[in-house]
Enzyme design. Structure first.
Site, mmCIF file in Angstrom:
data_model
loop_
_atom_site.group_PDB
_atom_site.id
_atom_site.type_symbol
_atom_site.label_atom_id
_atom_site.label_comp_id
_atom_site.label_asym_id
_atom_site.label_seq_id
_atom_site.Cartn_x
_atom_site.Cartn_y
_atom_site.Cartn_z
ATOM 1 N N ASP A 16 -10.836 -28.857 -48.375
ATOM 2 C CA ASP A 16 -11.526 -30.151 -48.376
ATOM 3 C C ASP A 16 -12.696 -30.020 -47.398
ATOM 4 O O ASP A 16 -12.490 -29.804 -46.205
ATOM 5 C CB ASP A 16 -10.535 -31.223 -47.906
ATOM 6 C CG ASP A 16 -11.198 -32.575 -47.714
ATOM 7 O OD1 ASP A 16 -12.416 -32.711 -47.934
ATOM 8 O OD2 ASP A 16 -10.475 -33.510 -47.310
ATOM 9 N N GLY A 38 -16.376 -38.430 -56.040
ATOM 10 C CA GLY A 38 -16.236 -36.986 -55.855
ATOM 11 C C GLY A 38 -16.361 -36.577 -54.401
ATOM 12 O O GLY A 38 -15.880 -37.266 -53.493
ATOM 13 N N ASP A 40 -18.889 -36.617 -52.561
ATOM 14 C CA ASP A 40 -19.682 -37.583 -51.795
ATOM 15 C C ASP A 40 -18.814 -38.728 -51.272
ATOM 16 O O ASP A 40 -18.965 -39.154 -50.124
ATOM 17 C CB ASP A 40 -20.815 -38.133 -52.666
ATOM 18 C CG ASP A 40 -21.688 -39.097 -51.886
ATOM 19 O OD1 ASP A 40 -22.158 -38.699 -50.809
ATOM 20 O OD2 ASP A 40 -21.884 -40.228 -52.335
ATOM 21 N N SER A 123 -23.145 -29.929 -58.197
ATOM 22 C CA SER A 123 -23.357 -30.221 -59.634
ATOM 23 C C SER A 123 -22.184 -29.880 -60.554
ATOM 24 O O SER A 123 -22.288 -30.102 -61.770
ATOM 25 C CB SER A 123 -24.630 -29.521 -60.191
ATOM 26 O OG SER A 123 -25.795 -30.166 -59.739
ATOM 27 N N VAL A 126 -19.108 -34.404 -61.634
ATOM 28 C CA VAL A 126 -19.663 -35.397 -62.551
ATOM 29 C C VAL A 126 -20.945 -34.887 -63.223
ATOM 30 O O VAL A 126 -21.220 -35.214 -64.376
ATOM 31 C CB VAL A 126 -19.969 -36.702 -61.771
ATOM 32 C CG1 VAL A 126 -20.663 -37.722 -62.646
ATOM 33 C CG2 VAL A 126 -18.685 -37.298 -61.221
ATOM 34 N N TYR A 127 -21.724 -34.060 -62.539
ATOM 35 C CA TYR A 127 -22.994 -33.574 -63.092
ATOM 36 C C TYR A 127 -22.809 -32.483 -64.146
ATOM 37 O O TYR A 127 -23.780 -32.069 -64.781
ATOM 38 C CB TYR A 127 -23.933 -33.118 -61.976
ATOM 39 C CG TYR A 127 -24.689 -34.267 -61.312
ATOM 40 C CD1 TYR A 127 -24.370 -35.596 -61.591
ATOM 41 C CD2 TYR A 127 -25.723 -34.027 -60.419
ATOM 42 C CE1 TYR A 127 -25.046 -36.648 -60.999
ATOM 43 C CE2 TYR A 127 -26.422 -35.071 -59.816
ATOM 44 C CZ TYR A 127 -26.079 -36.385 -60.109
ATOM 45 O OH TYR A 127 -26.767 -37.412 -59.516
HETATM 46 P P1 ADP Z 1 -21.804 -33.536 -58.621
HETATM 47 O O1 ADP Z 1 -22.194 -34.955 -58.929
HETATM 48 O O2 ADP Z 1 -22.891 -32.763 -57.885
HETATM 49 O O3 ADP Z 1 -21.281 -32.816 -59.809
HETATM 50 P P2 ADP Z 1 -19.086 -33.995 -57.577
HETATM 51 O O4 ADP Z 1 -18.739 -34.601 -56.277
HETATM 52 O O5 ADP Z 1 -18.729 -34.748 -58.809
HETATM 53 O O6 ADP Z 1 -20.681 -33.685 -57.502
HETATM 54 O O7 ADP Z 1 -18.444 -32.547 -57.663
HETATM 55 C C1 ADP Z 1 -18.921 -31.401 -57.002
HETATM 56 C C2 ADP Z 1 -17.748 -30.457 -56.711
HETATM 57 O O8 ADP Z 1 -17.099 -30.889 -55.511
HETATM 58 C C3 ADP Z 1 -16.673 -30.414 -57.795
HETATM 59 O O9 ADP Z 1 -16.371 -29.049 -58.074
HETATM 60 C C4 ADP Z 1 -15.476 -31.116 -57.126
HETATM 61 O O10 ADP Z 1 -14.239 -30.586 -57.577
HETATM 62 C C5 ADP Z 1 -15.698 -30.771 -55.680
HETATM 63 N N1 ADP Z 1 -15.050 -31.640 -54.660
HETATM 64 C C6 ADP Z 1 -14.610 -32.916 -54.781
HETATM 65 N N2 ADP Z 1 -14.103 -33.363 -53.608
HETATM 66 C C7 ADP Z 1 -14.233 -32.337 -52.722
HETATM 67 C C8 ADP Z 1 -13.881 -32.139 -51.346
HETATM 68 N N3 ADP Z 1 -13.311 -33.121 -50.626
HETATM 69 N N4 ADP Z 1 -14.160 -30.936 -50.758
HETATM 70 C C9 ADP Z 1 -14.767 -29.942 -51.470
HETATM 71 N N5 ADP Z 1 -15.116 -30.064 -52.765
HETATM 72 C C10 ADP Z 1 -14.852 -31.230 -53.386
#
Ligand code: ADP
Length: 182
Positions: A16, A38, A40, A123, A126-127
């Site tokens: 994480d 996600g 963010d 990316s 969700v992207y």
């Molecule tokens: P984007 O909109 O750029 O695609 P996301 O947040 O939807 O961003 O996803 C980007 C990546 O971050 C995905 O592979 C997701 O599994 C991962 N992710 C989500 N939460 C965490 C976290 N707490 N730490 C690290 N990676 C994460």
């Protein structure tokens, strides 16, 4: 998995990203720099309201660019808001924009004396960027930057699950074996 490029460490780990103790962590943000879900969502919650207030004043960020704000309650001193592309079909400049988001984040590290940084897989949520393609673009960009600058001294990519870590590790192994046989 870990490799050394021009004296700098490039590490792939599962975890994480909000728990990272690097000088900076990178957030996968949108152009409005509006709080989202996600990675963010997790970073925004962990960083707290003071970091969010500064972020709101950054005035958005174009795709392929990055901006820097304070780390708030995180262990990291800074949050770098990097905006990766929404993936369509791979023919809309996605690879260049993704590479640019990584490169601009690294440039901010150098400009602000941040010696270690942790990236999420920008990316790939969700992207919709296919994981292996994103890993190829990201790792080629990170390796090229480190080969040129030798810093930040430590760059980590924090993958959220074991499957993602396996994909990124296999791509990094391929890149390493290709470059040593050049
Ligand atoms: P984007 O909109 O750029 O695609 P996301 O947040 O939807 O961003 O996803 C980007 C990546 O971050 C995905 O592979 C997701 O599994 C991962 N992710 C989500 N939460 C965490 C976290 N707490 N730490 C690290 N990676 C994460």
């Amino acid at each position: 998995m870990q490799v050394v490029v021009n004296g700098a460490r490039l590490e792939l780990v599962q975890g994480d990203i909000t728990r990272e103790t690097t000088d900076a962590i990178v957030n996968a943000a949108n152009e409005a720099l509006a709080p989202g879900g996600g990675v963010d969502g997790a970073i925004t919650r962990a960083a707290g309201p003071a970091a969010l207030e500064v972020r709101r004043k950054l005035g958005g960020c174009p795709t392929g660019e990055a901006k820097l704000g304070p780390g708030g309650n995180l262990a990291a001193r800074a949050i770098i808001y990097a905006v990766g592309p929404v993936y369509h079909d791979g023919r809309h400049g996605e690879a260049d924009l993704l590479a640019s988001a990584y490169r601009r984040s690294l440039e901010l590290c150098l400009a602000h004396g941040l010696d270690s940084v942790a990236f999420p897989a920008i990316s790939t949520g969700v992207y919709g960027y296919p994981m292996a393609d994103a890993a190829r673009v990201a790792l080629a960009t990170l390796r090229a930057f480190l080969a040129q600058h030798g810093q930040p001294r430590r760059v980590r990519v924090v993958l959220f699950n074991a499957e993602a870590l396996a994909v990124w590790s296999s791509v990094l192994s391929q890149l390493e074996s290709t470059s040593t046989h050049e």
